[in-house]
Design a protein around this motif. Structure first.
Motif: not given
Ligand code: ACM
Ligand code: ZN
Length: 552
Positions: A208-214, A221-228, A304-308
């Motif tokens: 249920s945790k990820r370290n950031g998202e695109i 364009q990059g990753n926000d590096n915000k854990p959620s 995953q931190e990106t979509w698709g």
């Protein structure tokens, strides 16, 4: 299906109804409505009379009047009954028919069943003023009504972005307001596993945790590096299911398989065909923390931190995969009284299965001619298990590939073709084609916020008829309903969900509830303007494009 009583009322009111339809601000549009003379004023300490079957509706009305207008009411008190709610039982194939009568002296809601009383109360509420000051008056009216479809759904993806219990309840309230009766809760995704499973704590501790998202539009364009992070405990799930049930809404959980399983695989890598193979992540789109964990801790699987769509799916060759999913379902099934469990089934790449010796062995042993047949084996095996627990499966239309599991209901999303095929095979179908039902698509060409793309103006939602002309009358009966889908890649907060949902949900509700011969865009528009006033009053966020484009 209209009952004969409703049909008689509808015919007798037809001429009057057409003359006054615009004044009756009920959405979705009822079968018939006739404006009367005068109004009823709901005063402090008004009496509500009701019986056991309509108590939930009475409680809902009481709470609403208190919360929105500060008006207290007595339910089954000693005084006079200003508002009467009752059931005159009918055995309609589709539940929810009612008659609402408002005169200068009295309000009555008579439902053909419990659901009917509730929907009569929703119509009554829609006639109340959209302001708190002044009298709480209801214009005199006679309404006779019944729904077109038994399945009137809206979906919410809480995997891409998590939404807390309060917002999920608010979402359910919006469905109830428009007489929807199914909340399809998309609980597991590549980007987050959102429901507590006691036997497998790491599903939520890790999944249920990820370290950031695109950032920006996919591929990013990059990753926000915000854990959620975020998940629902089983107690919270029970609370939400009960909250929905009090509004005659069934919650259908979706546990995705065999694809969209990255979060579960991050928690339990052995679910993958290749537990030691690194989750392929687009190099510039990964958070710094995930890069660090990959390098320093030798972690290979990530939420995953990106979509698709991702190749790392559940291995169909290992019995342990099926045992895991059965154990998960053993905890899911008691939480949800719904007849259906949604098993996903969409967007499952076959890349890993083609390379996996165990998947290939499974195919050989079961004489499965290709990986589509393996997908069909996977779904069929899970269906058998779910059926053995007294439940039925729904899946996205890919479950048709390689052969449909025997009792499956199909959710047609890649257009209507899957739904048409399934109906021709005498399987139940919920229509939800992207062209008319995907509320993640932009509201207009001039969309002022980031969306996944596509274009779905409210007119296009409104124009949809979910029973395709390609079906015979008999086959058309397998279309049990229609659903709006909210995929949340580009909805990271509640305000954005509301913006994408409203006002399109009002149009969708009319597709779900109102017979085509009773629907018209011209008739809908004045009621739509009223909905905007209501949203303002209720403090809801919404897309104002219709208002901007129709200013004159
Ligand atoms: C879907 O939109 N992938 C069902
Ligand atoms: Zn495999």
């Amino acid at each position: 299906m209209m009952t004969s009583r409703l049909f008689a009322i509808a015919v007798s009111f037809f001429l009057l109804a057409s003359a006054t339809a615009q004044e009756i601000l009920i959405t979705p549009k009822p079968v018939s409505g006739v404006a009367g003379k005068g109004m009823f004023v709901i005063k402090q300490n008004a009496g509500i009379k009701t019986a056991a079957g309509s108590m939930k509706s009475a409680t809902f009305l009481k709470d609403y009047l208190s919360k929105m207008y500060g008006v207290s009411t007595n339910v089954n008190g000693k005084g006079k009954a200003d508002i009467e709610l009752k059931i005159a039982a009918k055995n309609n194939a589709i539940k929810g028919a009612y008659h609402l009568s408002v005169t200068g002296k009295h309000i009555s809601v008579i439902g053909d069943d419990e659901e009917g009383v509730f929907y009569g109360v929703q119509s009554l509420i829609q006639l109340l003023p959209v302001q708190k000051t002044g009298t709480v008056s209801v214009p005199a009216v006679e309404v006779a009504d019944a729904p077109r479809f038994a399945y009137r759904g809206a979906h919410l993806d809480v995997g891409r972005h998590f939404f807390d219990v309060d917002f999920v309840k608010k979402y359910i309230d919006l469905l109830a307001m428009y007489k929807l009766n199914v909340f399809h809760w998309h609980l597991t995704e590549d980007q987050g596993w959102r429901i507590e499973i006691k036997k497998y704590p790491e599903l939520t501790q890790i999944g249920s945790k990820r370290n950031g998202e695109i950032t920006g539009h996919y591929p990013g364009q990059g990753n926000d590096n915000k854990p959620s992070s975020g998940y629902y405990t089983q107690e919270q799930v029970k609370d939400i299911v009960a909250y929905a049930a009090a509004r005659y809404i069934t919650v259908i959980p979706e546990i995705e398989m065999p694809g969209h399983g990255s979060a579960a695989i991050a928690a339990y890598p052995s679910l993958s065909c290749f537990p030691k193979r690194v989750t392929p992540l687009p190099i510039n789109m990964v958070s710094m923390e995930s890069v660090k964990q990959a390098q320093k801790e030798n972690r290979v699987k990530f939420v995953q931190e990106t979509w698709g769509v991702f190749d790392d799916v559940f291995c169909a060759g290992k019995d342990s995969t099926f045992i895991f999913l059965q154990n998960v379902l053993d905890e899911i099934i008691p939480l949800f009284p719904a007849k259906y469990i949604h098993i996903g089934g969409d967007e499952c790449p076959k890349t890993n299965w083609k390379q996996c010796p165990l998947c290939q062995k499974r195919m050989k042993e079961n004489s499965l001619k290709d990986e589509h047949a393996l997908q069909s084996y996977f779904i069929g095996r899970m269906e058998k298990y779910i059926n053995s627990k007294g439940k039925s499966i729904i899946g996205w239309d890919e479950i048709l590939e390689g052969g449909l599991a025997p009792n499956a209901t199909v959710m047609s999303w890649r257009g209507e073709q899957g739904g048409i095929e399934a109906a021709k095979q005498h399987h139940d179908v919920v229509m939800t084609p992207g062209s008319n039902c995907y509320f993640d698509h932009s509201n207009s060409k001039n969309e002022d916020s980031l969306t996944i793309g596509g274009l779905l103006p409210i007119e296009t939602v409104y124009s949809y008829n979910p029973v395709p002309a390609a079906l015979s009358a008999e086959e058309g009966k397998y279309i049990i309903g229609v659903q709006a889908n909210l995929w949340t890649e580009y909805m990271s907060n509640p305000a954005k969900v509301e913006y994408m949902l409203l006002p399109r949900l009002s149009a969708m509700s009319e597709v779900q509830w109102t017979a085509p011969e009773n629907k018209s865009w011209a008739d809908f528009q004045p009621r739509l303007l009223h909905e905007f006033k209501k949203y303002d009053w209720m403090g809801l966020n919404y897309c104002p494009v219709y208002l901007k484009e129709n200013k004159n």
